[in-house]
Structure formats: structure tokens, C-alpha cells
Motif scaffolding. Sequence first.
Motif, short mmCIF file in Angstrom:
data_model
loop_
_atom_site.label_atom_id
_atom_site.label_comp_id
_atom_site.label_asym_id
_atom_site.label_seq_id
_atom_site.Cartn_x
_atom_site.Cartn_y
_atom_site.Cartn_z
N GLY A 264 113.44 141.85 9.72
CA GLY A 264 114.93 141.61 9.91
C GLY A 264 115.28 140.15 9.76
O GLY A 264 115.70 139.39 10.52
N GLU A 266 117.05 138.22 8.00
CA GLU A 266 118.61 137.75 7.99
C GLU A 266 119.06 137.20 9.07
O GLU A 266 119.87 136.34 9.39
N THR A 267 118.83 138.10 10.14
CA THR A 267 119.33 137.77 11.50
C THR A 267 118.52 136.59 12.02
O THR A 267 118.85 136.13 13.00
N ILE A 268 117.47 136.69 11.59
CA ILE A 268 116.38 135.49 12.53
C ILE A 268 116.72 134.07 11.92
O ILE A 268 116.64 133.15 12.65
N PRO A 270 119.41 132.02 11.32
CA PRO A 270 120.26 131.21 12.12
C PRO A 270 119.63 130.93 13.26
O PRO A 270 119.69 129.41 13.53
N GLU A 271 118.96 131.62 14.06
CA GLU A 271 118.26 131.19 15.26
C GLU A 271 117.08 130.26 15.30
O GLU A 271 117.07 129.41 15.75
#
Lengths: 321, 261
Positions: A264, A266-268, A270-271
Motif C-alpha cells: 500500500g 500510495e498511503t505510506i 505522505p506519512e
Amino acid sequence: MAVIEVHDLQRRFGSVQAVRGVNFEVKEGEIFAFLGPNGAGKSTTISMLATLLHPTAGTAKVAGFDIVREPDRVRHSIGIVFQDPTLDDRLTAEENLQFHALLYNVDSRIVKERVPKLLEMVELLDRRKSLVRTFSGGMKRRLEIARGLLHHPKVLFLDEPTIGLDPQTRARIWEYVRGLRDQEGITVFMTTHYMDEAEVCDRIAVIDHGQIVALGTPSELKALVGGDVITLAANDQEKARQFIAAQYGEPIVTPSGLQFEVTGGETIIPELVARCPTPVRAISLRKPTLDDVFLKLTGREIRDEPPQNHRPRMARIHGGR
Amino acid sequence: MGAAATRAIYTIWLRDVKRFFRERSRILGMLLQPILFLVLVGNGIASSFQMAGAPAGFNYLEFMFPGIVGMTVLFSSVFSAMSVVWDREFGFLKEVVVAPVPRWTLAIGKALGGSTTAMIQGAIILIVAPLAGISLSLATVLKILVLLFVISLALASLGLVIAANLSSMEGFQIIMNFLIMPMFFLSGALFPLKNVATWMAVLTKIDPLTYGVDALRHVFYGQSALGSLLIQFPILTDLAVVILIGAVLLTAATVSFNRTA
């Protein structure tokens, strides 16, 4: 049905163990690739299967014939295209095919019918009367493929078939190879160190330092990498490395930055950028390629020079056989 | 010999013959050299050379001509046999080596190809025989052709044995200068060997081309007075030596090709 069966095949040159016991099977009608860097043992294996080189140990059968005890039968059953052209460049395209037919005892009526067909397939029919010395590298390679097919082989061996060719020619050669498999049911065994080329094969054996380190379909191999590949370049690489190692596992250092795998992605991102202890200069995310597979299995990129005393890690998807 | 082997030999022979007729510049070059020898060296020596016991009206060119024919087949057959080194370097050899035919057929095919093309070149030189004041009957020409083939086969086999032991074409010049040229000089092609110093006489006797050139002179001069003056050995001795050396070299070539090719 297996058309090539290889059992613990080994080859030593003096003190150098070029092939350290490989096991695999190639099914009929398959396009099977040996993928690995230069010096990995690909050409040595092909030479043994083509009966040009005796194995130091182990056995192999090609088209049902033992490579050591029945070399002539193996030779009748295979076509082979080497890395370097083996055409006579002072003869015409057609003459090269005719000589091949003589050496392989192809009936002259069959030759008459088949030569124009093969030349048409490789788009050299209008050049059949030209001397091969006037041909470009791609034309020579195509002619060699046509020649290798003239005697109706069961298996076509291609040793780095597209090396040194421009992208268009490479694409054309691939078209022929796939067409052959579809129309003639021929089995293709090839070696390559181009990842994109291995990608379109049915199954791939990744070979390094004379051993098969992984074997499977391209998607099976890519699944080894697991998830997405993130490459990150930061101002302070060491700080970034420690951070990534703690969060996602030890990254691999590549020229373009630190590389690691996540699920995953894409979600990681930014963080990751927000929490990284040192400013991030660049970050990229992509789906895994065979390059990543090779990097993961061997710790090196395929074009790198092999480091000394390197021990490959074993990761077999389903055993060689 | 099986059908596969015969076919392979024929294929390799055919390739050499086809290539020969295609390379016109090479043929021209190889024809010009003997003619140059004949016209320039021959006439030069003829103007100052006097042979002991020569009959009146003796012409040096007449002596030299069979030697020049011998020279032509020497260079041509050795050169074409050694081209197998190129085949090895530029790949064609591999096409033969992976074919379902025994490797030794390559040696036989090459030897036959090299001797056929050398014989043809030797035959072409015969056209300029009138330049040397020699006229040949058809029967003599046929005998010469047979003889040239036998000599060329032995020389081509020599070339193959050399080629089998040569890893690249770099050694070619050395072989030319230290083996082929001395073979030519010592063969009696350019000067009679009857009165040479003992050390040289020994060398001339171990030169296979000596017997080839001597056999050629048998055929060229027949029973003439010139013949008895210039011929060294009986024709049977000449033939026996050439055939024996040829057989040994050809066997050696097939053995080394089976091993190395």
C-alpha cells in the motif's frame, strides 16, 4: 511434457566452477529464459545442452535424448543461435540456408518449400540473393533464427538473441519468437540479461554465480518482492536509513537512493515524507520489476560487476524440477 | 564413412569452391604473383644464369616454370586451409561444430576444398606456359592436374595441422616467413638442388615440396635431355613421398580437429 530435463548439471573450468549444479525442466511449447548477469553461467549451460561442452557432473535430456550419450540426436532436435553470428558472410542468405540444410540432411524438396517461407517470416525474402556481409546486425540475427528453424527443431536455443540490437529490431525478433511458439509449437530456451525481455517469457530461471536462485513465472518472481518498491533520496542518507530500517525493514542502497518494499505504498508516502528525520529530496513509488527481484535475491543490480566471494541467497518458488 | 559424413565433407568443400569463384580479386592477386615471378625474377635470373651441362638453347624460364606452378599451389593450398582460423574467429566454424556431423569431416572437407581451389589456380598458370617457351599436350595437362591435386592435398593438410594449433591469425605471418617461404626456397623451384651445400641438401630433402616440384618436372619434361639433367628422384619416389606425407598430415589434421574444433 518436459522437453528439457536438467539434473544437477555442473561444469568446471580448471578451478572455476562455472555451473554449480542446476536443476530445472522446460515444458513443451514454453518460452523459458535464463536471466542473469554476464558470467553467471548462462552460456555455459546452453553450450552443455547443445552438446558443445561436456558437463563435469550431472545429466540432462533434450527432446528425450541424453546430451552426453546421444549428441547427434540432440543436435538434430535443436536449433541454436549464438551471441555472435556464425553465418558465412561471403555467401548469400539463401546459400547459408542451403548449407545448413545439407549439414542437417533436410530433404531438398522440403528445403525448396521452406526456405522462402522462413525468409519471408524474417522479412529477408527480397534479400535472399544478397551476400550476408551487406547485412546489418539485426538482419544477420534474423537470418540466423530462420536458419536455426530450417530443420524443424523441437527446441530453439537463443543465446542473448537481441544483444546489441536497436529497440525496434529487438521488438521484431520478439514477435518472431512468440509467433514461432504459437504457430509451430516450438520450445524456446533463451538467455538474456535484459529484464524487459525476460518479462515476456513464460517462466524465468534467475541464475547467479552458476546457481539458479529463483525460478517461476514473471508474476511469481515479482511476488517475491512483495508489494510496492519505494526509492527515497534524503539529505542525510544514514539518518534516513536508520529511520526506514526501524519502520519498514532494512533498505538496499542503490545509486538513486534507498530502496525498500512496502504494501500500500500510495498511503505510506505522505506519512513517510512527514516523519522522516532528514529532508527528503526525492521519492518514487513503482510496482516491482524483475530488476527488483534480482536486486533482492542477489543484493546487486544485474548490470553491476559481480563482487568477489559473493554467496547468493537461495529463494526457490517451486524447486527447479 | 556414413552418409552424414559424406554430406558434411561435400558441404564444406562446396563452400570453399563457391567462395573461391566469388573472390575474384583474390584469384587475380594469386595469379599475378606467379606471373610477376616468372616475368621479373625469371627473366632477371635468365640473363645471367648459366647451368652446368645445360643443352644448347636452354632457357632458365623453362626450368623455373614447374617451380612456379608448385609455388602457386603451395601458397594457395596452405592459405586456404589456414582460413579455418578465420572461420573459428568469426564464427562459421561453430555452425559446423553444432551440426549433427562428426568434427573430423571438417578437416577432410577443408583439405579437399583447399586442394581443389589450389589445383584450379595451378591450372590457370598453365595458360602462360608459352611465356616460358613451354608447349603442353592435353595429356600432359591432365597428368599435371592430377599431380597438382595430390600435392595440394598434402599441402592443405599441412595448413590444417598448423591451423589446428594456431589460436589466432596473428601467428600467420610467422608461419609464412619461417615455414612456407623456406619450403618454397628449398624445393628447387627457383634453382637446381644438385650442387647445393650439404646442410642445405639435407633441408631440401625433408621439404615435401621438393618431391612435388620434382614430380612436376617429370611430367613437364618427360624423357627429354633437359629432364635427365634436372630431375632428382624417380617419379615413384616422388609420388610415394608426397602421398605418404599427405596421408600422415591429413590423419593428423582429422585427429586434431576432432580434439580442438
